[in-house]
Design a protein around this motif. Structure first.
Motif, short mmCIF file in Angstrom:
data_model
loop_
_atom_site.label_atom_id
_atom_site.label_comp_id
_atom_site.label_asym_id
_atom_site.label_seq_id
_atom_site.Cartn_x
_atom_site.Cartn_y
_atom_site.Cartn_z
N ARG A 326 0.81 -1.22 0.00
CA ARG A 326 0.00 0.00 0.00
C ARG A 326 0.84 1.27 0.00
O ARG A 326 0.29 2.38 -0.04
CB ARG A 326 -0.92 0.00 1.22
N ALA A 327 2.16 1.11 0.06
CA ALA A 327 3.04 2.29 0.08
C ALA A 327 2.92 3.07 -1.23
O ALA A 327 2.80 2.50 -2.31
CB ALA A 327 4.48 1.86 0.31
N LYS A 328 2.97 4.40 -1.13
CA LYS A 328 2.76 5.24 -2.30
C LYS A 328 4.03 5.42 -3.12
O LYS A 328 3.97 5.69 -4.32
CB LYS A 328 2.23 6.60 -1.86
N ASP A 329 5.19 5.36 -2.47
CA ASP A 329 6.44 5.56 -3.20
C ASP A 329 7.57 4.83 -2.49
O ASP A 329 7.37 4.19 -1.45
CB ASP A 329 6.78 7.06 -3.32
N ARG A 330 8.77 4.93 -3.05
CA ARG A 330 9.92 4.23 -2.51
C ARG A 330 10.31 4.75 -1.13
O ARG A 330 10.75 3.99 -0.27
CB ARG A 330 11.11 4.37 -3.47
N ASP A 331 10.13 6.03 -0.90
CA ASP A 331 10.47 6.59 0.41
C ASP A 331 9.60 5.99 1.52
O ASP A 331 10.08 5.69 2.62
CB ASP A 331 10.31 8.11 0.39
N GLU A 332 8.32 5.78 1.22
CA GLU A 332 7.43 5.18 2.22
C GLU A 332 7.80 3.72 2.46
O GLU A 332 7.75 3.24 3.59
CB GLU A 332 5.98 5.30 1.76
N GLN A 333 8.21 3.02 1.40
CA GLN A 333 8.68 1.64 1.56
C GLN A 333 9.93 1.60 2.45
O GLN A 333 10.07 0.73 3.31
CB GLN A 333 8.98 1.01 0.20
N THR A 334 10.84 2.57 2.23
CA THR A 334 12.06 2.61 3.04
C THR A 334 11.73 2.81 4.52
O THR A 334 12.33 2.17 5.39
CB THR A 334 12.97 3.75 2.55
N ALA A 335 10.77 3.67 4.81
CA ALA A 335 10.38 3.91 6.21
C ALA A 335 9.78 2.65 6.83
O ALA A 335 10.05 2.31 7.99
CB ALA A 335 9.37 5.06 6.27
N ILE A 336 8.97 1.91 6.06
CA ILE A 336 8.36 0.67 6.57
C ILE A 336 9.43 -0.37 6.86
O ILE A 336 9.42 -1.02 7.92
CB ILE A 336 7.32 0.15 5.56
N LEU A 337 10.37 -0.54 5.95
CA LEU A 337 11.42 -1.52 6.13
C LEU A 337 12.35 -1.14 7.28
O LEU A 337 12.89 -2.02 7.97
CB LEU A 337 12.21 -1.70 4.84
N THR A 338 12.55 0.14 7.48
CA THR A 338 13.37 0.58 8.61
C THR A 338 12.71 0.19 9.93
O THR A 338 13.37 -0.29 10.86
CB THR A 338 13.59 2.09 8.54
N ARG A 339 11.40 0.39 10.04
CA ARG A 339 10.67 0.00 11.25
C ARG A 339 10.72 -1.51 11.46
O ARG A 339 10.75 -1.99 12.59
CB ARG A 339 9.21 0.44 11.17
N ALA A 340 10.75 -2.26 10.36
CA ALA A 340 10.79 -3.73 10.46
C ALA A 340 12.16 -4.26 10.82
O ALA A 340 12.31 -5.45 11.09
CB ALA A 340 10.32 -4.35 9.13
N GLY A 341 13.19 -3.41 10.80
CA GLY A 341 14.54 -3.85 11.12
C GLY A 341 15.27 -4.47 9.95
O GLY A 341 16.20 -5.26 10.14
N SER A 342 14.88 -4.12 8.72
CA SER A 342 15.52 -4.68 7.53
C SER A 342 16.97 -4.23 7.44
O SER A 342 17.32 -3.11 7.81
CB SER A 342 14.75 -4.27 6.28
N ALA A 343 17.81 -5.13 6.92
CA ALA A 343 19.23 -4.80 6.71
C ALA A 343 19.44 -4.00 5.44
O ALA A 343 20.54 -3.51 5.19
CB ALA A 343 20.06 -6.08 6.67
N ARG A 344 18.40 -3.85 4.62
CA ARG A 344 18.53 -3.09 3.37
C ARG A 344 17.25 -2.28 3.11
O ARG A 344 16.56 -2.51 2.10
CB ARG A 344 18.81 -4.03 2.20
#
Length: 560
Positions: A326-344
């Motif tokens: 449901r993310a609107k752009d790559r920046d929103e995806q980056t924020a979601i993955l950061t909260r999830a603890g992703s290594a990338r």
């Protein structure tokens, strides 16, 4: 007792530097449990008259007890077939004598017991055939489940028969019911052993202690053979304690497998054996799609960090994945993955990964990702057919002995050209490398290295129309209408000359290419016609026998 208190056979290798705390605790708990079991096993047989069959049953049952405690070790030193044959003979005798000695008081129950015993013996026979390298009965991978279920059902029916007989005490029947529970829990305990952190010695120790209850039941059955009437019932308090113990053995291991929602429940990890292939979305059932995404989300293929860390539960991964959809752009995806603890986190997530968890969203913009393997192949074949049909034979009136016209696909990020080579030449790879090196030094863009000729493209293109023809003699020059014409030598050492076809990759001819070495092994001449027009870049390659080793420029390229 020293044998039974010992840790598992492999513990000496796994714990050379000392056991961890769980294993030490397990050994301390198992010791009194095994001691109590052995006290019950080693009790003296009850006195009383026995007929011939009952004496035989008592003898083979005590032999089974001895095998469980001691004999298994020397027998394990012998070939596997000896152990399997001994077990088959022992339990065949026990099963037959059970049918003859126990007063079943029901023909249906006796028949059911006989059927379960037969299944067990058939599976053991199949195992023996496998050990002897003889043709098996065809049970294959279902041997273990059938043996486990047959063993559980056989014990269950035998205990029921003992209860109806009336000779065996409540303690013996309780041991029998516990034995049924232990056999039924072999698979969950094995799963617990595989999922327990560390070396799993603690679970192995407890499993060995618990499985002794089957030996207790066998020994008690043999000990109480002469009794004509069931012993007096235990006091109600002891009966309740026994029921609680039976329930605990049956239920607690299952409860231990159930994780709370907040715990990391890992169905698939990046190292799971079934995570190496990427299945097409259309090939998966709805209930299989989440598992496919979990494999991709935790994959470390190629040394790349996973999308999500292993510390995140399956539920957490899927929740974050749906948020990514449901993310609107790559920046929103980056924020979601950061909260999830992703290594990338900066990499985001690709549609071909997310399609497994939100096909209704991804499919709206990328419908091709919803296809099955068969649909992908059909679409690819249709695309190739359409592209090949757009190319025309530039010499339709000159028929070759063999010929073909197709689109030749190059690397999108730049490719030196395409090969005409002898794939059967032992030095084919080396020849192709030399031809590739020479193409950059040749003004015509043609690199020659004996059995390989690399023909470069003159425009910056990702595909071109290619026609190949093999003629028995040299054709007329016919340079009109072409921008560049060159003739070079080539050698066929194996009797083959061809152009690489597109396989599973993205480079090669879009249709099968013929063998252009129509005269077999030997020397040939290769004439290359090149032009650029509205249809794009077109190449015509004509091959014919010829011994000349000269390079001939029939028409030079003139820049437009």
């Amino acid at each position: 007792m020293a044998v039974e208190w010992a840790p598992p056979a492999y513990a000496g290798f796994a714990g050379r530097e000392g056991f961890d705390t769980p294993t030490v605790v397990a050994l301390l708990v198992a010791a009194p449990v095994k001691a109590a079991f052995l006290w019950l096993i080693l009790r003296a047989p009850a006195r009383g008259p026995l007929d011939r069959r009952e004496k035989a049953l008592r003898g083979v049952l005590y032999l089974a007890v001895a095998d469980s405690l001691v004999l298994w070790y020397p027998i394990a030193l012998l070939p596997d077939a000896v152990d399997t044959a001994f077990q088959l003979a022992l339990w065949a005798a026990i099963d037959v004598l059970f049918l003859l000695v126990i007063r079943w008081r029901s023909g249906m129950l006796r028949a059911a017991a006989g059927a379960m015993f037969a299944v067990e013996l058939v599976v053991m026979t199949d195992d023996l055939l496998d050990d002897l390298d003889l043709p098996e009965l065809g049970a294959g991978g279902i041997v273990a489940p059938i043996l486990m279920l047959g063993g559980v059902a056989g014990i269950l029916i035998t205990v029921i028969g003992q209860w109806r007989d009336g000779r065996w005490s409540r303690g013996t029947l309780t041991a029998g019911w516990l034995s049924v529970g232990v056999h039924a829990l072999v698979l969950p305990l094995d799963i617990l052993l595989d999922t327990t952190p560390g070396d799993g010695l603690a679970v192995s120790v407890l499993m060995e202690a618990v499985t002794l209850v089957s030996t207790v039941w066998i020994a008690a059955t043999a000990r109480e053979m002469p009794k004509e009437d069931r012993l007096a019932d235990l006091p109600p308090a002891r009966q309740r304690a026994i029921r609680v113990a039976v329930a605990a053995v049956a239920v607690l291991p299952v409860i231990a497998q159930i994780h709370p929602e907040q715990a990391a429940h890992l169905t698939h990890t990046g190292w799971s054996m079934d995570c190496y292939d990427r299945p097409s979305f259309g090939d998966l059932k709805p209930e299989e799609r989440d598992a496919a995404f979990l494999c991709l989300a935790r994959s470390r293929d190629g040394g790349v960090p996973p999308i999500f860390p292993d510390s995140l539960s399956d539920q957490g991964v899927l929740s974050y994945a749906r948020a990514l959809c449901r993310a609107k752009d790559r920046d929103e995806q980056t924020a979601i993955l950061t909260r999830a603890g992703s290594a990338r986190p900066a990499w985001g997530a690709d549609p071909w990964d997310l399609v497994y968890v939100c096909p209704e969203i991804i499919g709206a913009t990328h419908p091709e990702l919803l296809r099955s393997t068969a649909e992908k192949k059909a679409a690819g074949d249709a695309y190739l057919a359409e592209r090949n049909a757009s190319c025309r034979d530039p010499w339709p009136r000159t028929k070759g002995v063999v010929q073909a016209t197709a689109t030749y696909f190059l690397f999108a990020d730049g490719d030196a050209g395409y090969l005409v080579h002898d794939p059967g030449d032992p030095a084919a790879g080396e020849a192709a490398e030399r031809a590739t090196d020479k193409v950059y030094d040749d003004s015509a863009g043609i690199g020659v290295a004996r059995s390989a000729v690399l023909i470069g493209h003159v425009e910056d293109v990702i595909d071109l129309c290619l026609t190949v023809k093999a003629l028995r003699t040299a054709p007329p020059r016919r340079t009109a209408g072409w921008d560049q014409v060159n003739e070079v030598p080539i050698v066929s050492r194996s009797g083959r000359l061809t152009v690489p076809e597109m396989g599973d990759g993205e480079v090669g001819a879009g249709a099968p290419m013929p063998n252009l070495a129509i005269a077999g092994k030997g020397r040939y001449r290769l004439r290359v016609y090149v032009r650029v027009g509205e249809a794009g870049e077109e190449h015509l390659v004509v091959v014919f026998p010829g011994a000349s080793r000269k390079r001939v420029e029939l028409k030079r390229w003139t820049a437009r």
